[in-house]
Design a protein around this motif. Sequence first.
Motif, short mmCIF file in Angstrom:
data_model
loop_
_atom_site.label_atom_id
_atom_site.label_comp_id
_atom_site.label_asym_id
_atom_site.label_seq_id
_atom_site.Cartn_x
_atom_site.Cartn_y
_atom_site.Cartn_z
N MET A 358 -16.29 -44.83 -60.16
CA MET A 358 -16.13 -43.36 -59.27
C MET A 358 -15.62 -43.69 -58.08
SD MET A 358 -17.29 -40.63 -61.03
CE MET A 358 -17.64 -39.55 -59.82
N PHE A 359 -15.42 -44.98 -57.70
CA PHE A 359 -15.02 -45.37 -56.46
C PHE A 359 -13.56 -46.05 -56.40
CE2 PHE A 359 -19.76 -45.60 -56.31
CZ PHE A 359 -19.79 -44.58 -55.17
N ALA A 360 -13.19 -45.97 -57.65
CA ALA A 360 -11.71 -46.50 -57.65
C ALA A 360 -10.71 -45.60 -56.75
CB ALA A 360 -11.39 -46.67 -59.20
N ALA A 361 -9.67 -46.28 -56.50
CA ALA A 361 -8.66 -45.61 -55.75
C ALA A 361 -8.01 -44.45 -56.59
CB ALA A 361 -7.55 -46.61 -55.18
N ARG A 362 -7.74 -44.50 -57.80
CA ARG A 362 -7.13 -43.46 -58.49
C ARG A 362 -8.22 -42.26 -58.54
NH1 ARG A 362 -6.32 -46.41 -64.47
NH2 ARG A 362 -5.54 -47.94 -62.82
N THR A 363 -9.56 -42.57 -58.64
CA THR A 363 -10.48 -41.58 -58.72
C THR A 363 -10.64 -40.83 -57.41
OG1 THR A 363 -11.79 -42.98 -60.05
CG2 THR A 363 -12.73 -41.23 -59.43
N LYS A 364 -10.62 -41.67 -56.41
CA LYS A 364 -10.74 -40.84 -55.04
C LYS A 364 -9.34 -40.03 -55.08
CE LYS A 364 -13.13 -44.77 -52.81
NZ LYS A 364 -13.08 -45.81 -51.81
N ILE A 365 -8.05 -40.46 -55.42
CA ILE A 365 -7.07 -39.48 -55.13
C ILE A 365 -7.27 -38.18 -56.02
CG2 ILE A 365 -4.66 -39.29 -55.75
CD1 ILE A 365 -4.29 -42.38 -55.15
N ALA A 366 -7.59 -38.36 -57.23
CA ALA A 366 -7.86 -36.97 -57.88
C ALA A 366 -8.72 -36.42 -57.47
CB ALA A 366 -8.14 -37.45 -59.50
N VAL A 367 -9.91 -36.91 -57.02
CA VAL A 367 -11.13 -36.11 -56.47
C VAL A 367 -10.59 -35.27 -55.15
CG1 VAL A 367 -13.35 -36.28 -55.26
CG2 VAL A 367 -13.01 -37.44 -57.49
N ALA A 368 -9.69 -35.84 -54.31
CA ALA A 368 -9.46 -35.60 -53.11
C ALA A 368 -8.15 -34.36 -53.13
CB ALA A 368 -8.70 -36.53 -52.20
N SER A 369 -7.39 -34.59 -54.24
CA SER A 369 -6.45 -33.50 -54.68
C SER A 369 -7.10 -32.26 -55.19
CB SER A 369 -5.41 -34.07 -55.76
OG SER A 369 -4.81 -35.16 -55.05
N LEU A 370 -8.34 -32.52 -56.00
CA LEU A 370 -8.88 -31.20 -56.70
C LEU A 370 -9.68 -30.36 -55.31
CD1 LEU A 370 -9.73 -29.38 -58.63
CD2 LEU A 370 -11.60 -30.92 -59.21
N SER A 371 -10.09 -31.31 -54.24
CA SER A 371 -10.86 -30.76 -53.25
C SER A 371 -9.91 -29.92 -52.53
CB SER A 371 -11.51 -31.74 -52.42
OG SER A 371 -12.13 -31.22 -51.28
N ARG A 372 -8.75 -30.29 -52.20
CA ARG A 372 -7.77 -29.71 -51.39
C ARG A 372 -7.48 -28.16 -52.01
NH1 ARG A 372 -2.52 -28.83 -51.76
NH2 ARG A 372 -2.33 -30.22 -53.73
N LEU A 373 -7.09 -28.18 -53.26
CA LEU A 373 -6.93 -27.18 -54.11
C LEU A 373 -7.89 -26.23 -54.22
CD1 LEU A 373 -4.98 -28.73 -57.21
CD2 LEU A 373 -3.83 -27.18 -55.60
#
Length: 613
Positions: A358-373
């Motif tokens: 859950m704390f991998a960089a790719r996970t954070k990017i996907a989580v942040a992108s969904l949060s923005r949308l």
Amino acid sequence: MDSAFPAMVERPTGRRSTVAPGDLGPQVETALRDVLGWRPRPDDPAAFTNALNAAFRLRRVQGHTEADFVPRGYAVQADLGAVTGGQASLYRRATLVRSEALRILDGLVPLRPDADDDDMASYRLLVRNAVERLVDEIGAAGGPRVQMVNMYFAGLTGKENPIPGVTADTVAGQLGALRDRFGLTDGNVNTVEEEGIRTAYWTLVDLLLDLQGSWRRQVKKFSGGTGQGFLGTELILLSRLMEAAADQVEELEDVLDSVLITQSERRTLVLDDRTGLTVDGLLTWLHDFLSQEGRRIAQDAGRDGIVSGLAPMAVALVKAYRKFLADPVAARGLKEINRIELPVVYLPATCCDLPAGMFAARTKIAVASLSRLLTDLAKSAQRIGRWAQPVLVNATFLPVAGRDDVTEVRVRGFNLRLTHIPAFVRKAWEDDDCQVASAGTKGLLLPLEGSSTADDESVSALFRTSKLLAVFNRYDVPARWDGEQAVVMAADALPMALVDGERGVVEVAPEVVTFPLLDAAGVPDEDAGGTWPWLKQTRAFQTTPAGPLVDVDDVRDARAAADGGGDRLKELVDESFQRDPLVARMHLNSLLAPHKFVVHQKPSTKNDPKNDD
């Protein structure tokens, strides 16, 4: 480090498809909606018959019946929404202008004997390209890009804003250069045929200047203001956001698979112990809402559904997502960075926390992108309103006799509704682009329960005097009030808000504003001092006085001068009109009427740009 999870992210494999293979139901419903303007409802055959009768006109021709389709107006369908309302009207006009303008442009011939063929071809091409691109942009699904339309108009006419009095002989930009290259001026006209060529150019310029004027009158509708715009255009934007967010949910699931957090494990990862919400439950909730429920509400329930159903649900979803998933993931990463202060961040390995993936960089990017949308979706949904914009003018505070610590507050304004309840802001709302306002009543001083009444011109309610004084002291309200006497205060000097009693939320679309400058309500104007130093005329209030309020001393002196002599009166009236042209005339007429002195027009104030009323 991320290299611990070498699996690549793969594209979605059709998870949760909402339409069965070969199911033509959605296409049929869309066709019926487009042609008949009717939402398919199997349990209402009468409505279907009425829609058919309205869409087709039957007539008998030589012994048989023919059906003629009756267009329902001009609209371009685009997924959930359409190019409708003012945009469709403007686009329809722009397409007519384009066809006529290009026809005229192709038929132009030079009037100057030394015309250069290359120059003429160059500017003919420039004008043609600008007109074609301009009209295409006006009809863009989701609304035109204002900057691009302004750029094309500025290139054609030389100005973003149309200037009154501009003619074909004075227009600048590409149209002006076209005139000069072709010699389409009065000095080159000798015969009737030549005058016809120049007249065609005049027609071309008038068409584009009129279109530019129409654009300027409607441009605010495409600027994304709260409660502004057209439903069809807003639905296109909502559709795009929901589609992108649904795709991002699937992308996030694939990312979690790539870091060894499979769907079966996601079903066991509890994010909220109180409710038992799991990672899979949250993502499934998001996907179903974005791909099915939200789209159905927006399409079938219209503005009422968006205001009462879609917007609150979108706000709840983004808050739950950020609280239970996005914030914990982001906070843990920041904590690790701050603790070790190294360029390389090691993933935490623990048996009592979220999985390390859950704390991998790719996970954070996907989580942040969904949060923005999700945040953009919630804000866009909250921007849509059903009613006209409420405008607050003033508030009257009346202590209730025989009732300690109770004050009646009467608020006067425009566009008020029976469900409105007055309230006061205890703490100023913070404007954070990354946050979504829940529009709840937390942080408001609400009236005593059951004491509020309203009509279309005013709302009133009972408040605790001590609590009102506490709010006023915090904001340093200019008017002095100790809670014992009746006072009237301007709304722009008060931290006021309106609550929709039907939904129990603060009115946010369109936002409540205060008279006369139409500034957002909620935070008092420190410079207002309880008065209005300048009354600004706007399109929303065509009868609003266009100058500052007349000074009482001036009126008193004018009345005295009316009794004593005309010269002093003329001087005072002239001074008043220089400061307040419309209000002075209105007030002086009413006060001087007994003396048979009526101001029919303002005195001469030459070369004064403030007095062109």
